[in-house]
Scaffold this active site. Structure first.
Site, PDB file in Angstrom:
ATOM      1  N   ASN A 258      22.905  20.905  53.930  1.00 55.16           N
ATOM      2  CA  ASN A 258      23.782  20.186  53.010  1.00 55.16           C
ATOM      3  C   ASN A 258      22.884  19.536  51.949  1.00 55.16           C
ATOM      4  OD1 ASN A 258      25.453  18.429  51.693  1.00 55.16           O
ATOM      5  ND2 ASN A 258      26.333  17.502  53.538  1.00 55.16           N
TER       6      ASN A 258
ATOM      7  N   ARG B 274      26.649  24.033  53.016  1.00 58.54           N
ATOM      8  CA  ARG B 274      27.746  23.319  52.381  1.00 58.54           C
ATOM      9  C   ARG B 274      27.617  23.535  50.871  1.00 58.54           C
ATOM     10  NH1 ARG B 274      28.236  17.347  50.225  1.00 58.54           N
ATOM     11  NH2 ARG B 274      30.439  17.418  49.709  1.00 58.54           N
TER      12      ARG B 274
ATOM     13  N   HIS C 102      36.300  17.580  50.036  1.00 55.06           N
ATOM     14  CA  HIS C 102      36.319  17.168  51.453  1.00 55.06           C
ATOM     15  C   HIS C 102      37.085  18.174  52.313  1.00 55.06           C
ATOM     16  CE1 HIS C 102      35.831  12.521  50.683  1.00 55.06           C
ATOM     17  NE2 HIS C 102      34.659  13.105  50.881  1.00 55.06           N
TER      18      HIS C 102
ATOM     19  N   GLY D 184      35.513   7.508  53.787  1.00 54.28           N
ATOM     20  CA  GLY D 184      34.077   7.214  53.904  1.00 54.28           C
ATOM     21  C   GLY D 184      33.650   6.560  52.610  1.00 54.28           C
TER      22      GLY D 184
ATOM     23  N   ARG E 243      33.698   4.610  43.368  1.00 57.54           N
ATOM     24  CA  ARG E 243      34.526   5.351  42.403  1.00 57.54           C
ATOM     25  C   ARG E 243      35.911   4.726  42.313  1.00 57.54           C
ATOM     26  NH1 ARG E 243      33.803  10.911  45.292  1.00 57.54           N
ATOM     27  NH2 ARG E 243      31.578  10.760  45.638  1.00 57.54           N
TER      28      ARG E 243
ATOM     29  N   GLY F 264      33.784   7.277  57.972  1.00 55.67           N
ATOM     30  CA  GLY F 264      33.187   6.042  58.502  1.00 55.67           C
ATOM     31  C   GLY F 264      34.180   4.902  58.620  1.00 55.67           C
TER      32      GLY F 264
ATOM     33  N   GLU G 155      31.385  17.541  59.874  1.00 58.45           N
ATOM     34  CA  GLU G 155      31.350  18.627  58.890  1.00 58.45           C
ATOM     35  C   GLU G 155      30.289  19.674  59.238  1.00 58.45           C
ATOM     36  OE1 GLU G 155      31.669  15.406  55.924  1.00 58.45           O
ATOM     37  OE2 GLU G 155      32.557  16.937  54.642  1.00 58.45           O
TER      38      GLU G 155
END
Ligand code: ADP
Length: 395
Positions: free
Chosen positions: A7, A91, A180, A210, A241, A331, A380
């Site tokens: 990843n 990924r 996601h 998360g 964000r 999380g 993931e």
């Protein structure tokens, strides 16, 4: 079968060696702060102490070489020969509309990933670098690309179209893609298993909360709506964000405050969300602590975060004509009884009632009403390893 899962992010490379049939990774590591003088490697082989090393890692090529040599290290590695790696699962963030599932990496696939750099300039180039380096370091070993966007590619046009002039879509590819996807797909499948019901008959809302956060409406195993859009900026409130805002805010900032595109980008992606509202942190634990101690801005950040999730849950239930299960992951979703409680407190109209004791101890099933509420730990890397195995079996 051992799958090396890579990843490659903008400043980090995460790697795991995973047996898709097992639950735990054989080894997992991360190389952070690539390109700075503070790069460091953390690696843990199952059952052994974690190692941490500060190292000079100038770029992503060097980071992937380091991941490879770490797994093979005579002292703290986990394998003694590269032939113990059967496949590599990557990924990859963006495949546009070209690929709707994970895929064996070929020259054509590499070209598609390259053509989507314009949509994901911070991620796709590093994902490609991971693929190219893995081909060099592990020649002849099959590589599979697993895309963040793929799970959402079956959304209907009314969900993915923006009401812009049609040419924005037909000529520029501007539409909602969703991200996601690996996590939403993984937890939806795990939730169906937990409920012991076929995925095909379930209407679920999966909330991945998360640092990045998104929700998806998953009907019969298919993503029919998701909150992230053309980029991962749309939708829920995230660590830094903004999520949804009126796009005219951007125009206002440019016209009245004289901000340039880089500044607007930084404001929306790095200075907003939980951090921007609270002024405290992007870390939900810290914000919850401060909110409890009476910090009103931190409390407001929590309120806006939960209110936004609530709005999405209500609208997604409407889109699917009802709801069988609400699933929390990520999380925050996996670890915060307070956030789950705040979201669910106003969802009794959807048949949602939380069992307080189960919620407090982060149990898997936390609902006591007719609509299930589940906490499912996302994984993931395991999802990528399992997809890699599936694709290699299909060819
Ligand atoms: P990423 O998107 O970077 O993978 P994670 O899924 O690890 O992020 O989620 C990170 C977030 O989870 C942070 O905001 C962190 O504060 C939050 N978190 C972790 N544990 C808890 C907890 N016990 N209570 C509330 N939030 C938590």
């Amino acid at each position: 079968m051992n799958v090396l899962v890579l990843n490659c992010g903008s400043s980090s490379v995460k790697f795991q060696l995973v047996n898709p049939a097992g639950k735990r990774a054989l080894a997992k590591g991360i190389i952070e702060e690539i390109g700075s003088h503070n790069a460091f490697l953390t690696c843990q082989v199952n059952g052994r102490d974690e190692i941490k090393k500060a190292l000079e890692v100038p770029d992503h090529d060097a980071a992937i070489r380091l991941a490879h040599s770490t797994l093979l290290h005579p002292e703290y590695g986990v394998i003694s020969d590269p032939s113990e790696i059967d496949a590599v699962g990557h990924r990859v963030v963006h495949a546009g509309e070209e690929l709707t599932d994970s895929v064996l990496v070929t020259d054509d696939v590499i070209e598609i990933i390259r053509s989507c750099i314009k949509f994901a300039p911070l991620h796709n180039p590093h994902n490609l670098c991971g693929i190219e380096m893995a081909m060099e370091l592990l020649p002849g070993i099959p590589q599979v690309a697993v895309f963040d966007t793929a799970f959402h590619q079956q959304m209907p046009p009314e969900a993915y179209m923006y009401a812009l002039p049609l040419t924005a879509y037909t000529e520029l590819g501007i539409r909602r893609y969703g991200f996601h996807g690996t996590s939403h797909g993984f937890v939806a499948a795990a939730a169906a298993k937990e409920l012991d019901r076929p995925l095909e008959e379930l209407r679920m809302i999966t909330c991945h909360l998360g640092n990045g956060a998104s929700a998806a409406a998953v009907k019969g195993g298919i993503s029919v709506e998701t909150s992230m859009g053309f980029t991962p900026l749309e939708g829920l409130v995230m660590g830094t964000r903004s999520g949804d805002i009126d796009p005219a805010v951007v125009l206002y900032l440019i016209e009245h405050e004289g901000l340039g595109s880089d500044e607007v980008n930084t404001l929306l992606n790095k200075q907003s969300g939980l951090l921007g509202l609270s002024g405290v942190s992007n870390d939900m634990r810290e914000i919850l602590t401060q909110a409890e101690q009476g910090n009103e801005d931190a409390a407001l950040a929590v309120d806006v975060f939960c209110h936004r999730i609530l709005k999405y849950v209500g609208s997604y239930a409407a889109v699917m004509g009802g709801l069988d299960a609400l699933v929390f992951t990520g999380g925050i979703g996996e670890n915060s009884p307070r956030i789950r409680e705040k979201v669910c407190a106003r969802l009794a109209f959807l048949g949602i009632t939380l069992s307080e004791a189960e919620n407090q101890r982060n149990a898997t099933s936390i609902g006591s009403g007719p609509t299930a509420v589940l906490v499912i730990n996302t994984n993931e890397e395991l999802a990528i390893a399992q997809d890699t195995r599936r694709i290699l079996r299909e060819i």
